[in-house]
Structure formats: C-alpha cells, structure tokens
Design an enzyme around this catalytic site. Structure first.
Site, PDB file in Angstrom:
ATOM      1  N   TRP A  37     -11.462  -2.382  -8.342  1.00  0.00           N
ATOM      2  CA  TRP A  37     -12.182  -2.152  -9.610  1.00  0.00           C
ATOM      3  C   TRP A  37     -12.896  -0.810  -9.591  1.00  0.00           C
ATOM      4  O   TRP A  37     -13.235  -0.258 -10.631  1.00  0.00           O
ATOM      5  CB  TRP A  37     -13.216  -3.262  -9.877  1.00  0.00           C
ATOM      6  CG  TRP A  37     -12.611  -4.584 -10.235  1.00  0.00           C
ATOM      7  CD1 TRP A  37     -12.618  -5.711  -9.468  1.00  0.00           C
ATOM      8  CD2 TRP A  37     -11.920  -4.931 -11.444  1.00  0.00           C
ATOM      9  NE1 TRP A  37     -11.977  -6.736 -10.123  1.00  0.00           N
ATOM     10  CE2 TRP A  37     -11.541  -6.295 -11.339  1.00  0.00           C
ATOM     11  CE3 TRP A  37     -11.582  -4.237 -12.609  1.00  0.00           C
ATOM     12  CZ2 TRP A  37     -10.837  -6.961 -12.347  1.00  0.00           C
ATOM     13  CZ3 TRP A  37     -10.881  -4.900 -13.613  1.00  0.00           C
ATOM     14  CH2 TRP A  37     -10.526  -6.239 -13.477  1.00  0.00           C
ATOM     15  N   ARG A  55       1.897  -4.901   6.323  1.00  0.00           N
ATOM     16  CA  ARG A  55       1.178  -3.857   5.576  1.00  0.00           C
ATOM     17  C   ARG A  55       2.038  -2.604   5.559  1.00  0.00           C
ATOM     18  O   ARG A  55       2.533  -2.161   6.601  1.00  0.00           O
ATOM     19  CB  ARG A  55      -0.171  -3.537   6.200  1.00  0.00           C
ATOM     20  CG  ARG A  55      -0.868  -2.459   5.362  1.00  0.00           C
ATOM     21  CD  ARG A  55      -2.269  -2.145   5.760  1.00  0.00           C
ATOM     22  NE  ARG A  55      -2.840  -1.256   4.733  1.00  0.00           N
ATOM     23  CZ  ARG A  55      -4.067  -1.305   4.291  1.00  0.00           C
ATOM     24  NH1 ARG A  55      -4.896  -2.203   4.765  1.00  0.00           N
ATOM     25  NH2 ARG A  55      -4.491  -0.457   3.372  1.00  0.00           N
ATOM     26  N   ASP A  72       0.838  -1.203   0.000  1.00  0.00           N
ATOM     27  CA  ASP A  72       0.000   0.000   0.000  1.00  0.00           C
ATOM     28  C   ASP A  72       0.877   1.258   0.000  1.00  0.00           C
ATOM     29  O   ASP A  72       2.009   1.231   0.485  1.00  0.00           O
ATOM     30  CB  ASP A  72      -0.908  -0.010   1.245  1.00  0.00           C
ATOM     31  CG  ASP A  72      -2.035   1.003   1.127  1.00  0.00           C
ATOM     32  OD1 ASP A  72      -2.310   1.490   0.012  1.00  0.00           O
ATOM     33  OD2 ASP A  72      -2.647   1.319   2.164  1.00  0.00           O
ATOM     34  N   GLY A  73       0.328   2.321  -0.553  1.00  0.00           N
ATOM     35  CA  GLY A  73       1.004   3.619  -0.510  1.00  0.00           C
ATOM     36  C   GLY A  73       1.649   4.041  -1.823  1.00  0.00           C
ATOM     37  O   GLY A  73       2.365   5.043  -1.859  1.00  0.00           O
ATOM     38  N   ARG A  75       0.353   7.608  -2.711  1.00  0.00           N
ATOM     39  CA  ARG A  75       0.907   8.665  -1.846  1.00  0.00           C
ATOM     40  C   ARG A  75       2.392   8.857  -2.088  1.00  0.00           C
ATOM     41  O   ARG A  75       2.915   9.955  -2.066  1.00  0.00           O
ATOM     42  CB  ARG A  75       0.637   8.326  -0.363  1.00  0.00           C
ATOM     43  CG  ARG A  75      -0.769   8.711   0.067  1.00  0.00           C
ATOM     44  CD  ARG A  75      -1.149   8.044   1.347  1.00  0.00           C
ATOM     45  NE  ARG A  75      -1.435   6.628   1.135  1.00  0.00           N
ATOM     46  CZ  ARG A  75      -1.465   5.724   2.101  1.00  0.00           C
ATOM     47  NH1 ARG A  75      -1.214   6.084   3.340  1.00  0.00           N
ATOM     48  NH2 ARG A  75      -1.758   4.469   1.829  1.00  0.00           N
ATOM     49  N   ARG A 115       0.087   8.737 -10.156  1.00  0.00           N
ATOM     50  CA  ARG A 115      -0.059   7.516  -9.359  1.00  0.00           C
ATOM     51  C   ARG A 115       0.593   6.305 -10.040  1.00  0.00           C
ATOM     52  O   ARG A 115       1.203   5.475  -9.376  1.00  0.00           O
ATOM     53  CB  ARG A 115      -1.545   7.229  -9.111  1.00  0.00           C
ATOM     54  CG  ARG A 115      -2.231   8.275  -8.246  1.00  0.00           C
ATOM     55  CD  ARG A 115      -3.714   7.963  -8.108  1.00  0.00           C
ATOM     56  NE  ARG A 115      -3.925   6.653  -7.513  1.00  0.00           N
ATOM     57  CZ  ARG A 115      -3.887   6.426  -6.207  1.00  0.00           C
ATOM     58  NH1 ARG A 115      -3.666   7.396  -5.356  1.00  0.00           N
ATOM     59  NH2 ARG A 115      -4.091   5.208  -5.750  1.00  0.00           N
ATOM     60  N   ILE A 162      -6.779  -4.474   7.646  1.00  0.00           N
ATOM     61  CA  ILE A 162      -6.553  -5.712   6.898  1.00  0.00           C
ATOM     62  C   ILE A 162      -7.169  -5.617   5.502  1.00  0.00           C
ATOM     63  O   ILE A 162      -6.774  -6.336   4.577  1.00  0.00           O
ATOM     64  CB  ILE A 162      -7.122  -6.926   7.689  1.00  0.00           C
ATOM     65  CG1 ILE A 162      -6.264  -7.164   8.949  1.00  0.00           C
ATOM     66  CG2 ILE A 162      -7.207  -8.187   6.864  1.00  0.00           C
ATOM     67  CD1 ILE A 162      -4.791  -7.466   8.675  1.00  0.00           C
ATOM     68  N   SER A 163      -8.117  -4.719   5.326  1.00  0.00           N
ATOM     69  CA  SER A 163      -8.693  -4.432   4.003  1.00  0.00           C
ATOM     70  C   SER A 163      -9.121  -5.676   3.220  1.00  0.00           C
ATOM     71  O   SER A 163      -8.796  -5.814   2.036  1.00  0.00           O
ATOM     72  CB  SER A 163      -7.710  -3.605   3.160  1.00  0.00           C
ATOM     73  OG  SER A 163      -7.467  -2.376   3.778  1.00  0.00           O
ATOM     74  N   LEU A 210      10.242 -21.175  -4.282  1.00  0.00           N
ATOM     75  CA  LEU A 210       9.331 -20.239  -3.624  1.00  0.00           C
ATOM     76  C   LEU A 210       8.042 -20.195  -4.435  1.00  0.00           C
ATOM     77  O   LEU A 210       8.099 -20.204  -5.672  1.00  0.00           O
ATOM     78  CB  LEU A 210       9.963 -18.836  -3.605  1.00  0.00           C
ATOM     79  CG  LEU A 210       9.084 -17.692  -3.077  1.00  0.00           C
ATOM     80  CD1 LEU A 210       8.978 -17.747  -1.553  1.00  0.00           C
ATOM     81  CD2 LEU A 210       9.669 -16.328  -3.476  1.00  0.00           C
ATOM     82  N   HIS A 242       3.022   2.880  -8.910  1.00  0.00           N
ATOM     83  CA  HIS A 242       2.811   1.447  -9.166  1.00  0.00           C
ATOM     84  C   HIS A 242       4.033   0.856  -9.885  1.00  0.00           C
ATOM     85  O   HIS A 242       4.451  -0.264  -9.594  1.00  0.00           O
ATOM     86  CB  HIS A 242       1.562   1.230 -10.020  1.00  0.00           C
ATOM     87  CG  HIS A 242       0.292   1.684  -9.349  1.00  0.00           C
ATOM     88  ND1 HIS A 242       0.011   1.420  -8.031  1.00  0.00           N
ATOM     89  CD2 HIS A 242      -0.776   2.394  -9.815  1.00  0.00           C
ATOM     90  CE1 HIS A 242      -1.178   1.931  -7.710  1.00  0.00           C
ATOM     91  NE2 HIS A 242      -1.668   2.538  -8.776  1.00  0.00           N
TER      92      HIS A 242
HETATM   93  C1  FPP Z   1      -1.676   0.136  -3.339  1.00  0.00           C
HETATM   94  O1  FPP Z   1      -1.258   1.465  -3.400  1.00  0.00           O
HETATM   95  C2  FPP Z   1      -1.213  -0.646  -4.472  1.00  0.00           C
HETATM   96  C3  FPP Z   1      -1.987  -1.245  -5.415  1.00  0.00           C
HETATM   97  C4  FPP Z   1      -3.468  -1.173  -5.412  1.00  0.00           C
HETATM   98  C5  FPP Z   1      -1.445  -1.990  -6.536  1.00  0.00           C
HETATM   99  C6  FPP Z   1      -0.174  -2.754  -6.263  1.00  0.00           C
HETATM  100  C7  FPP Z   1       0.444  -3.027  -7.563  1.00  0.00           C
HETATM  101  C8  FPP Z   1       1.765  -3.033  -7.833  1.00  0.00           C
HETATM  102  C9  FPP Z   1       2.821  -2.893  -6.817  1.00  0.00           C
HETATM  103  C10 FPP Z   1       2.220  -3.150  -9.210  1.00  0.00           C
HETATM  104  C11 FPP Z   1       1.833  -4.384  -9.961  1.00  0.00           C
HETATM  105  C12 FPP Z   1       2.139  -5.642  -9.261  1.00  0.00           C
HETATM  106  C13 FPP Z   1       2.694  -6.732  -9.811  1.00  0.00           C
HETATM  107  C14 FPP Z   1       2.720  -7.947  -8.980  1.00  0.00           C
HETATM  108  C15 FPP Z   1       3.290  -6.784 -11.146  1.00  0.00           C
HETATM  109  P1  FPP Z   1      -2.379   2.595  -3.542  1.00  0.00           P
HETATM  110  O2  FPP Z   1      -2.567   2.870  -4.994  1.00  0.00           O
HETATM  111  O3  FPP Z   1      -3.599   2.170  -2.811  1.00  0.00           O
HETATM  112  O4  FPP Z   1      -1.688   3.812  -2.829  1.00  0.00           O
HETATM  113  P2  FPP Z   1      -2.399   4.948  -1.942  1.00  0.00           P
HETATM  114  O5  FPP Z   1      -3.053   4.246  -0.786  1.00  0.00           O
HETATM  115  O6  FPP Z   1      -1.259   5.806  -1.517  1.00  0.00           O
HETATM  116  O7  FPP Z   1      -3.373   5.646  -2.830  1.00  0.00           O
END
Ligand code: FPP
Length: 273
Positions: A86, A205, A37-38, A41, A50, A212-213, A148, A54
């Site tokens: 989604w 997390r 997460d994050g 941000r 954003r 835990i979302s 793994l 990612h």
């Molecule tokens: C949460 O951050 C992250 C996600 C919803 C997506 C996680 C995806 C990746 C790390 C990239 C793709 C993964 C793979 C396995 C190839 P957020 O967008 O909720 O951040 P925020 O809470 O700061 O808005």
C-alpha cells in the site's frame, strides 16, 4: 479428464513428458506458495514501465496455475499484494488494482471450467469496491471446485495474520470459553487465515532476493525454500519444474532424524527424537 486450458495453448508432448518425469520421480508438493517478485526490475530491464512487468506477471500466474493443476498439486498460494505494498506510489497501486479486476474478469470462467477454486487471504476490505465485487463473484462461482485451490494473498502479511489469530484466541479467553493452558500450535494454526489448508511444502521466491518479506510466517516453519534469480514475468512452468525437482531431492526431517533403509529397513525414514 478434460485437458486443462487456462493458457489456451495445447499442452505439448514434451511438456507432458517433463511433468511425467516429476510425477514419477517423487512427491509433487501438495501446497506450493510463491513470492512473485521482480516485476519492476523486469520492466526496467526492457526499458518499460513497471505496470508492464505486472501485466506480463499475470501470464506467469496463468502458466504456473495451469502447470500446478496438471501436476496434481492441491494448493497454490500467490503473494499478490502485501500489506506493505500500500506504500507504493498511488498510480502503481491503482494500476495493480485495475489489473486484478481485468484479470479476474477474463479468467474467472476459465478457472471455473477447469475445476479450480479461487480463494483469498488478507484484508480484502481495504480494496476498492469493484475489486471486492469481482473477487467475490469469482470466489462464489468457483466455490465447489476441487482440482486446485488458488489462493491470492491480497493486502496480506504474516504478522497481520498472527495478530488476528491472537486477537480471536484472546477473545475466547476473555469470554471464559478457553483456558489459556490449552492454547497450542494446532489452535493457533486453526485461527489463521489459512485454517484447513496444509502448511506450504515449498516456498518459491523469484528475483534473486533471499527474504520471506512477511509472508506466511507461522505456516512456513518446515517449508522448503527455493530462491531463483528469475524475475517473476520470466518465471514459467519449466522454472517451476526445476523448483519441484530441487524439492524432491531434499531430505525433509521436520526436526527429526533420517536413517538409511540399510540401518533399519522395517522402520519408516523418520524417527522421533
Ligand atoms: C512484485 O514485483 C510483484 C507484485 C507486488 C505484484 C504481483 C502482481 C502480479 C503478478 C499481477 C497481478 C496478480 C494477479 C494474481 C492477477 P515488484 O513490483 O516488487 O518488482 P521489483 O522488486 O522489481 O520492484
């Protein structure tokens, strides 16, 4: 054994000795699950979009996967896309899908060469066709690998998982193949998407949220939780080592009690209630 090379960087002596300290100081969790997460941000803090968060998050995925395999962990489960995700703006969802496809294209051979098996949990059928194709190829390619198991939770939620298990069990009952009085914990676990995978020992997390979302709700009954302020794109192997060191200091009692060796040296640490 051949050196792991997911990150294409040679492992430094310093890193090897940090891992050695962890390996010698206690248990390496067999199953680590991470709520990444994050990303958004992190990107905002850099004045970026954003999707950039990612993208850098994928570098963290690579580094953490490599470090887990080197440490001798057996299962790594990553919450990559929740059922609720989604509901994000279409451009972000599309961007994430494209990133998933391009990452798999780049990494599948690499995972395979390093004896890492890729699996997924979640409603894969909701993904676009090119994503499903790329995932299926990588899953089939790495099927026999044993070092793994990297599990991507995609369009996943814990409630969805439990609901699906209940539907399957209810069908057995309806068809007269199961007496409801025989339904127990193990049977429910066996009908979840994680059947045959041990429950996570450690759930991490990132990003300073204490939630835990909707992740692995059934499976986390006795997992140790580790929350860190780090945003996912900044979370790298040294942060993982801190999480594992914290895990190693915990006294996991699984609802039982622990006794000191002085009190009863012949007994194991755990006593039944
Ligand atoms: C949460 O951050 C992250 C996600 C919803 C997506 C996680 C995806 C990746 C790390 C990239 C793709 C993964 C793979 C396995 C190839 P957020 O967008 O909720 O951040 P925020 O809470 O700061 O808005």
């Amino acid at each position: 054994m051949k050196e792991l090379t997911l990150t294409k960087k040679r492992q430094t002596e310093d890193d090897k000795s940090r891992q050695q300290v962890l390996i010698e100081s206690g248990h390496i969790p067999e199953h680590i699950a991470i709520i990444m997460d994050g990303n958004g941000r992190w990107a905002k803090s850099k004045g970026s979009i954003r999707l950039h968060g990612h993208k850098v998050g994928v570098d963290s995925v690579r580094d953490i996967t490599e470090a887990c395999a080197q440490l001798g962990g057996t299962y790594l489960t990553l919450y990559a896309f929740s059922t609720e995700n989604w509901g994000r703006p279409t451009a972000e969802v599309r961007g994430l899908m494209r990133l998933l496809v391009s990452s798999l294209r780049k990494e599948a051979d690499n995972l395979h060469e390093n004896n890492i098996r890729l699996v997924t949990i979640g409603q894969l059928e909701r993904f676009p066709e090119d994503c499903i194709e790329e995932l299926t190829e990588a899953i089939e390619l790495t099927e026999q690998n044993t070092r793994l198991q990297l599990c991507l939770a995609l369009s996943y939620s814990g409630r969805w998982d439990i609901t699906e298990a209940v539907k399957k069990i209810a069908t057995h009952v309806k068809e007269g193949r199961l007496d409801p009085s025989l339904i127990n914990d193990q049977m429910i676990s066996d009908h979840l998407s994680t059947a045959n995978v041990p429950d996570p020992d450690l759930i991490i997390r990132t990003s300073g949220e204490y939630r835990i979302s909707n992740f692995l709700l059934w499976q986390l009954a006795y997992s140790e939780l580790y929350m860190t302020e780090r945003y996912w794109p900044d979370f790298r192997r040294n942060d993982l080592y801190q999480a594992i060191a914290s895990f190693q200091k915990r006294d996991r009692r699984f609802g039982k009690i622990s006794i000191s060796k002085d009190e009863n040296p012949s007994n194991s640490r755990l006593l039944k209630n």
